[in-house]
Design a protein around this motif. Structure first.
Motif, PDB file in Angstrom:
ATOM      1  N   MET A 163       8.446   4.849 -28.059  1.00 43.59           N
ATOM      2  CA  MET A 163       7.376   4.242 -26.997  1.00 43.59           C
ATOM      3  C   MET A 163       6.981   5.469 -26.409  1.00 43.59           C
ATOM      4  SD  MET A 163       7.707   0.954 -24.568  1.00 43.59           S
ATOM      5  CE  MET A 163       6.526   0.832 -23.151  1.00 43.59           C
ATOM      6  N   THR A 164       5.510   5.331 -26.568  1.00 42.83           N
ATOM      7  CA  THR A 164       4.628   6.372 -26.043  1.00 42.83           C
ATOM      8  C   THR A 164       4.748   6.162 -24.604  1.00 42.83           C
ATOM      9  OG1 THR A 164       2.607   7.848 -26.199  1.00 42.83           O
ATOM     10  CG2 THR A 164       2.531   5.170 -26.402  1.00 42.83           C
ATOM     11  N   SER A 165       4.551   7.460 -23.652  1.00 47.18           N
ATOM     12  CA  SER A 165       4.428   7.308 -22.386  1.00 47.18           C
ATOM     13  C   SER A 165       3.099   6.907 -22.123  1.00 47.18           C
ATOM     14  CB  SER A 165       4.595   8.699 -21.801  1.00 47.18           C
ATOM     15  OG  SER A 165       6.101   9.021 -21.997  1.00 47.18           O
ATOM     16  N   LEU A 166       2.919   6.435 -21.059  1.00 46.15           N
ATOM     17  CA  LEU A 166       1.407   5.794 -20.443  1.00 46.15           C
ATOM     18  C   LEU A 166       1.048   6.787 -19.276  1.00 46.15           C
ATOM     19  CD1 LEU A 166      -0.331   3.671 -21.527  1.00 46.15           C
ATOM     20  CD2 LEU A 166       0.587   2.299 -19.553  1.00 46.15           C
ATOM     21  N   VAL A 167      -0.120   7.209 -19.195  1.00 45.02           N
ATOM     22  CA  VAL A 167      -0.685   7.965 -18.256  1.00 45.02           C
ATOM     23  C   VAL A 167      -2.025   6.931 -17.696  1.00 45.02           C
ATOM     24  CG1 VAL A 167      -2.272   9.979 -17.549  1.00 45.02           C
ATOM     25  CG2 VAL A 167      -0.641   9.971 -19.426  1.00 45.02           C
ATOM     26  N   ARG A 168      -1.722   6.760 -16.061  1.00 44.76           N
ATOM     27  CA  ARG A 168      -2.473   5.904 -15.625  1.00 44.76           C
ATOM     28  C   ARG A 168      -3.218   6.678 -14.424  1.00 44.76           C
ATOM     29  NH1 ARG A 168       2.306   3.052 -15.673  1.00 44.76           N
ATOM     30  NH2 ARG A 168       2.121   1.085 -16.617  1.00 44.76           N
ATOM     31  N   TYR A 169      -4.718   6.558 -14.318  1.00 43.56           N
ATOM     32  CA  TYR A 169      -5.364   7.132 -13.481  1.00 43.56           C
ATOM     33  C   TYR A 169      -5.750   5.970 -12.142  1.00 43.56           C
ATOM     34  CZ  TYR A 169      -8.798   9.905 -10.718  1.00 43.56           C
ATOM     35  OH  TYR A 169      -9.436  10.551  -9.743  1.00 43.56           O
ATOM     36  N   LEU A 170      -5.369   6.026 -11.079  1.00 42.87           N
ATOM     37  CA  LEU A 170      -5.584   4.952 -10.030  1.00 42.87           C
ATOM     38  C   LEU A 170      -6.457   5.578  -8.975  1.00 42.87           C
ATOM     39  CD1 LEU A 170      -4.862   2.372  -8.509  1.00 42.87           C
ATOM     40  CD2 LEU A 170      -2.843   3.768  -7.677  1.00 42.87           C
ATOM     41  N   THR A 171      -7.380   4.892  -8.645  1.00 43.14           N
ATOM     42  CA  THR A 171      -8.362   5.273  -7.478  1.00 43.14           C
ATOM     43  C   THR A 171      -7.590   4.648  -6.129  1.00 43.14           C
ATOM     44  OG1 THR A 171      -9.747   3.343  -7.578  1.00 43.14           O
ATOM     45  CG2 THR A 171     -10.530   5.341  -9.000  1.00 43.14           C
ATOM     46  N   HIS A 172      -7.922   5.335  -5.097  1.00 39.63           N
ATOM     47  CA  HIS A 172      -7.637   4.778  -3.673  1.00 39.63           C
ATOM     48  C   HIS A 172      -8.172   3.675  -3.532  1.00 39.63           C
ATOM     49  CE1 HIS A 172     -11.072   6.094  -1.668  1.00 39.63           C
ATOM     50  NE2 HIS A 172     -11.046   7.102  -2.558  1.00 39.63           N
ATOM     51  N   PRO A 173      -7.579   2.730  -2.953  1.00 42.51           N
ATOM     52  CA  PRO A 173      -8.021   1.695  -2.343  1.00 42.51           C
ATOM     53  C   PRO A 173      -8.889   1.749  -1.246  1.00 42.51           C
ATOM     54  CG  PRO A 173      -5.844   1.425  -1.765  1.00 42.51           C
ATOM     55  CD  PRO A 173      -6.161   2.578  -2.737  1.00 42.51           C
ATOM     56  N   GLN A 174      -9.428   0.714  -0.353  1.00 41.39           N
ATOM     57  CA  GLN A 174     -10.274   0.842   0.900  1.00 41.39           C
ATOM     58  C   GLN A 174      -9.678   1.664   1.667  1.00 41.39           C
ATOM     59  OE1 GLN A 174      -9.083  -1.926  -0.763  1.00 41.39           O
ATOM     60  NE2 GLN A 174     -10.967  -3.358  -1.033  1.00 41.39           N
ATOM     61  N   VAL A 175     -10.900   2.543   2.516  1.00 45.35           N
ATOM     62  CA  VAL A 175     -10.557   3.356   3.246  1.00 45.35           C
ATOM     63  C   VAL A 175     -11.257   3.008   5.021  1.00 45.35           C
ATOM     64  CG1 VAL A 175     -10.275   5.202   1.686  1.00 45.35           C
ATOM     65  CG2 VAL A 175     -12.780   4.761   2.872  1.00 45.35           C
ATOM     66  N   ASN A 176     -10.754   3.780   5.899  1.00 42.30           N
ATOM     67  CA  ASN A 176     -11.444   3.568   7.183  1.00 42.30           C
ATOM     68  C   ASN A 176     -12.680   4.493   7.089  1.00 42.30           C
ATOM     69  OD1 ASN A 176      -9.797   1.786   8.646  1.00 42.30           O
ATOM     70  ND2 ASN A 176      -8.342   3.244   8.670  1.00 42.30           N
ATOM     71  N   ILE A 177     -13.942   4.091   7.174  1.00 38.47           N
ATOM     72  CA  ILE A 177     -15.196   4.917   7.084  1.00 38.47           C
ATOM     73  C   ILE A 177     -15.508   5.278   8.542  1.00 38.47           C
ATOM     74  CG2 ILE A 177     -17.627   4.885   6.564  1.00 38.47           C
ATOM     75  CD1 ILE A 177     -16.844   2.870   4.128  1.00 38.47           C
ATOM     76  N   ASP A 178     -15.611   6.532   8.790  1.00 39.09           N
ATOM     77  CA  ASP A 178     -15.856   7.115   9.975  1.00 39.09           C
ATOM     78  C   ASP A 178     -16.866   8.216   9.608  1.00 39.09           C
ATOM     79  OD1 ASP A 178     -16.321   8.262  12.312  1.00 39.09           O
ATOM     80  OD2 ASP A 178     -14.027   8.193  12.930  1.00 39.09           O
ATOM     81  N   PRO A 179     -18.079   8.080   9.918  1.00 40.12           N
ATOM     82  CA  PRO A 179     -19.204   9.284   9.916  1.00 40.12           C
ATOM     83  C   PRO A 179     -18.796  10.383  10.617  1.00 40.12           C
ATOM     84  CG  PRO A 179     -20.398   7.079   9.997  1.00 40.12           C
ATOM     85  CD  PRO A 179     -18.766   6.850  10.220  1.00 40.12           C
TER      86      PRO A 179
END
Length: 192
Positions: free
Chosen positions: A1-17
């Protein structure tokens, strides 16, 4: 079985300008989403967790790593496309500039890192990790912009925002390590 590579984007953040974007952390919602998925056991075949050096990505990776009893490897060059020339932009303005970033990948839009350069950088970092050839699945945790550029590369398509994650964060795609073919296009974190 081949290995899987996942790319995950971070979820929601605290936005502070008032805080530099790379220093933003996860919001309560982003943290809760990550903790819920980390508890499912769906990533149990993962043997490496590699994160961007930005705080929101590290926090996401650490939550998952804690459940899997793994260490997080931070690779600074996996950061989001460099947008420091403009700093924080209001949402409508940001979306307009991001559209230009993807539409004109050979050009630096308003001083941002060029999309072609960001794509070369993220592909290089991923390939360096995969060259180790360690057994097991690999999870990369990063960002939507460079994630889209990576997706375009492994999908064999031109840089285009239509290949962007469908929401504002907390999405992943997967490809097989052996042949680098995309196995799953963008899906919600909860669909792992």
């Amino acid at each position: 079985m081949t290995s899987l590579v996942r790319y995950l984007t971070h979820p929601q953040v605290n936005i502070d300008p008032a805080i530099p974007v790379p220093s933003w952390g996860l919001s309560e919602i982003g943290r809760a989403r990550t903790e819920a998925v980390a508890s499912t056991g769906q990533l149990s075949q993962t043997t490496q967790i590699i994160s961007s050096g930005e705080r929101k990505a590290i926090e996401t990776a650490e939550i998952i790593a804690a459940k899997l009893n793994l260490e997080v490897e931070v690779r600074e060059a996996m950061h989001e496309n460099d947008r420091s020339a403009t700093g924080f932009l209001m949402p409508d303005e940001f979306q307009a500039v991001a559209d230009q970033f993807f539409a004109q990948p050979q050009i630096s839009v308003r001083g941002w890192e060029r999309a072609v350069d960001a794509q070369s950088r993220i592909v290089r970092e991923v390939e360096r990790v995969l060259a180790r050839n360690k057994p097991g699945d690999v999870l990369f945790v990063g960002h939507g912009g460079v994630g889209t550029l990576l997706y375009c590369h492994y999908s064999g398509v031109a840089i285009d925002r239509r290949h962007d994650q469908p929401g504002s964060g907390g999405y992943y795609f997967a490809f097989s390590r052996d042949d680098r073919r995309v196995q799953q296009s963008w899906r919600r974190l909860e669909d792992l």
